[in-house]
Design a protein around this motif. Sequence first.
Motif, short mmCIF file in Angstrom:
data_model
loop_
_atom_site.label_atom_id
_atom_site.label_comp_id
_atom_site.label_asym_id
_atom_site.label_seq_id
_atom_site.Cartn_x
_atom_site.Cartn_y
_atom_site.Cartn_z
N HIS A 51 0.85 -1.19 0.00
CA HIS A 51 0.00 0.00 0.00
C HIS A 51 0.89 1.24 0.00
CE1 HIS A 51 -2.90 -3.01 1.41
NE2 HIS A 51 -3.81 -2.21 0.88
N GLN A 52 0.46 2.25 -0.75
CA GLN A 52 1.16 3.52 -0.81
C GLN A 52 0.42 4.52 0.09
OE1 GLN A 52 3.00 6.52 -4.10
NE2 GLN A 52 1.17 5.42 -4.72
N VAL A 53 1.13 5.10 1.04
CA VAL A 53 0.54 6.00 2.01
C VAL A 53 1.31 7.33 2.01
CG1 VAL A 53 -0.17 6.32 4.41
CG2 VAL A 53 -0.15 4.01 3.42
N PRO A 54 0.82 8.34 1.27
CA PRO A 54 1.45 9.65 1.32
C PRO A 54 1.09 10.35 2.63
CG PRO A 54 0.10 9.38 -0.68
CD PRO A 54 -0.22 8.26 0.25
N LEU A 55 2.09 10.92 3.27
CA LEU A 55 1.90 11.59 4.57
C LEU A 55 2.44 13.01 4.51
CD1 LEU A 55 3.34 8.77 6.86
CD2 LEU A 55 0.91 9.22 6.41
N THR A 56 1.81 13.89 5.28
CA THR A 56 2.41 15.20 5.54
C THR A 56 2.52 15.34 7.05
OG1 THR A 56 0.26 16.32 5.39
CG2 THR A 56 1.67 16.37 3.43
N TYR A 57 3.59 16.01 7.45
CA TYR A 57 3.88 16.26 8.87
C TYR A 57 3.87 17.76 9.08
CZ TYR A 57 5.94 11.66 7.99
OH TYR A 57 6.16 10.37 7.58
N ARG A 58 3.06 18.22 10.03
CA ARG A 58 2.92 19.65 10.26
C ARG A 58 3.14 19.99 11.73
NH1 ARG A 58 0.14 23.05 6.94
NH2 ARG A 58 -0.11 22.32 4.82
N GLY A 59 3.61 21.20 11.99
CA GLY A 59 3.83 21.67 13.35
C GLY A 59 2.58 22.26 13.99
N ALA A 60 1.48 22.34 13.24
CA ALA A 60 0.20 22.83 13.73
C ALA A 60 -0.89 22.16 12.89
CB ALA A 60 0.11 24.35 13.59
N PRO A 61 -2.11 22.10 13.40
CA PRO A 61 -3.18 21.47 12.62
C PRO A 61 -3.41 22.17 11.28
CG PRO A 61 -3.86 21.78 14.90
CD PRO A 61 -2.56 22.51 14.73
N LEU A 62 -3.77 21.39 10.28
CA LEU A 62 -4.11 21.88 8.95
C LEU A 62 -5.53 22.40 8.98
CD1 LEU A 62 -3.65 22.11 5.85
CD2 LEU A 62 -4.38 19.71 5.70
N ASP A 63 -5.73 23.66 8.64
CA ASP A 63 -7.10 24.22 8.59
C ASP A 63 -7.96 23.40 7.65
OD1 ASP A 63 -6.53 26.29 10.33
OD2 ASP A 63 -6.08 27.73 8.74
N GLY A 64 -9.10 22.93 8.16
CA GLY A 64 -10.02 22.14 7.36
C GLY A 64 -9.56 20.71 7.12
N GLY A 65 -8.53 20.28 7.81
CA GLY A 65 -7.96 18.96 7.55
C GLY A 65 -8.37 17.87 8.51
N ASP A 66 -9.37 18.11 9.35
CA ASP A 66 -9.75 17.11 10.36
C ASP A 66 -10.04 15.74 9.76
OD1 ASP A 66 -9.41 19.07 12.23
OD2 ASP A 66 -11.56 19.34 12.63
N GLY A 67 -10.71 15.69 8.62
CA GLY A 67 -11.05 14.42 7.99
C GLY A 67 -9.87 13.67 7.42
N TRP A 68 -8.73 14.33 7.32
CA TRP A 68 -7.52 13.73 6.76
C TRP A 68 -6.48 13.39 7.82
CZ3 TRP A 68 -7.93 12.41 1.79
CH2 TRP A 68 -8.90 13.06 1.02
N LEU A 69 -6.77 13.76 9.08
CA LEU A 69 -5.82 13.54 10.17
C LEU A 69 -5.67 12.05 10.48
CD1 LEU A 69 -4.00 14.88 12.36
CD2 LEU A 69 -6.00 14.79 13.86
N ILE A 70 -4.44 11.58 10.46
CA ILE A 70 -4.14 10.19 10.84
C ILE A 70 -3.89 10.13 12.34
CG2 ILE A 70 -2.46 8.32 10.60
CD1 ILE A 70 -2.18 9.12 7.66
N GLY A 71 -3.22 11.13 12.87
CA GLY A 71 -2.95 11.18 14.30
C GLY A 71 -1.85 12.19 14.60
N THR A 72 -1.45 12.25 15.83
CA THR A 72 -0.33 13.11 16.22
C THR A 72 0.77 12.25 16.80
OG1 THR A 72 -1.24 13.50 18.43
CG2 THR A 72 -1.80 15.11 16.71
N MET A 73 1.98 12.78 16.74
CA MET A 73 3.11 12.09 17.35
C MET A 73 4.01 13.14 17.98
SD MET A 73 5.33 10.88 14.05
CE MET A 73 5.86 12.02 12.80
N GLU A 74 4.77 12.70 18.94
CA GLU A 74 5.76 13.56 19.59
C GLU A 74 7.12 13.28 18.96
OE1 GLU A 74 5.14 16.04 21.69
OE2 GLU A 74 3.00 15.53 21.60
#
Length: 185
Positions: free
Chosen positions: A65-88
């Motif tokens: 499976h191909q899983v494209p990810l983005t990592y952000r330092g703050a939540p993406l506006d309007g991105g709640d439905g695309w959130l996989i989770g948070t990590m430290e």
Amino acid sequence: MALLYRAELKPSKLELVAAWLPGRPWFEGTAAPVLDRVAAYRFDDPAGEVGIETLLVRFGDGPIHQVPLTYRGAPLDGGDGWLIGTMEHGVLGRRWVYDALGDPVYLAALAGAFAGVPQAEEFFEVDGRLERRAPSMAITGSGAVPEGGEATVVRRLGDGAASAGAALTGTWDGQPDPVLLAHAE
């Protein structure tokens, strides 16, 4: 250029993806205790704010499976439905991890890759100097610019997907023949 850190991630990328992936409608196979990373590639964010990485993963001998990810330092506006989770992240702090198909920074980078923009080179900083990390796979864009078309990322590789338009293909250790990763008609 992607500057990588040798930092502890809690949970790890693979742990986040392993918990999320089996719930996707395009997932095929059986979830197992361990998700294996087959290969990965990165794109550059011109602003240097968003990490963009695509993982090729599999459970056991199941499909890749191909899983494209983005990592952000703050939540993406309007991105709640695309959130996989948070990590430290041991260096950068809390990171919000998204299914990149919902992130405009990824979509712009993907369009560039179709047109031939190369994948990001990866570096670690070691004793004040940069050391290049060899890529685990190579990607090739067809050179076509998708204008007004809709891009499709192949989520389950090897399903016989083909493209007559712009295409992004990849090869990796054990897969010398190019595999279609994404296309736009």
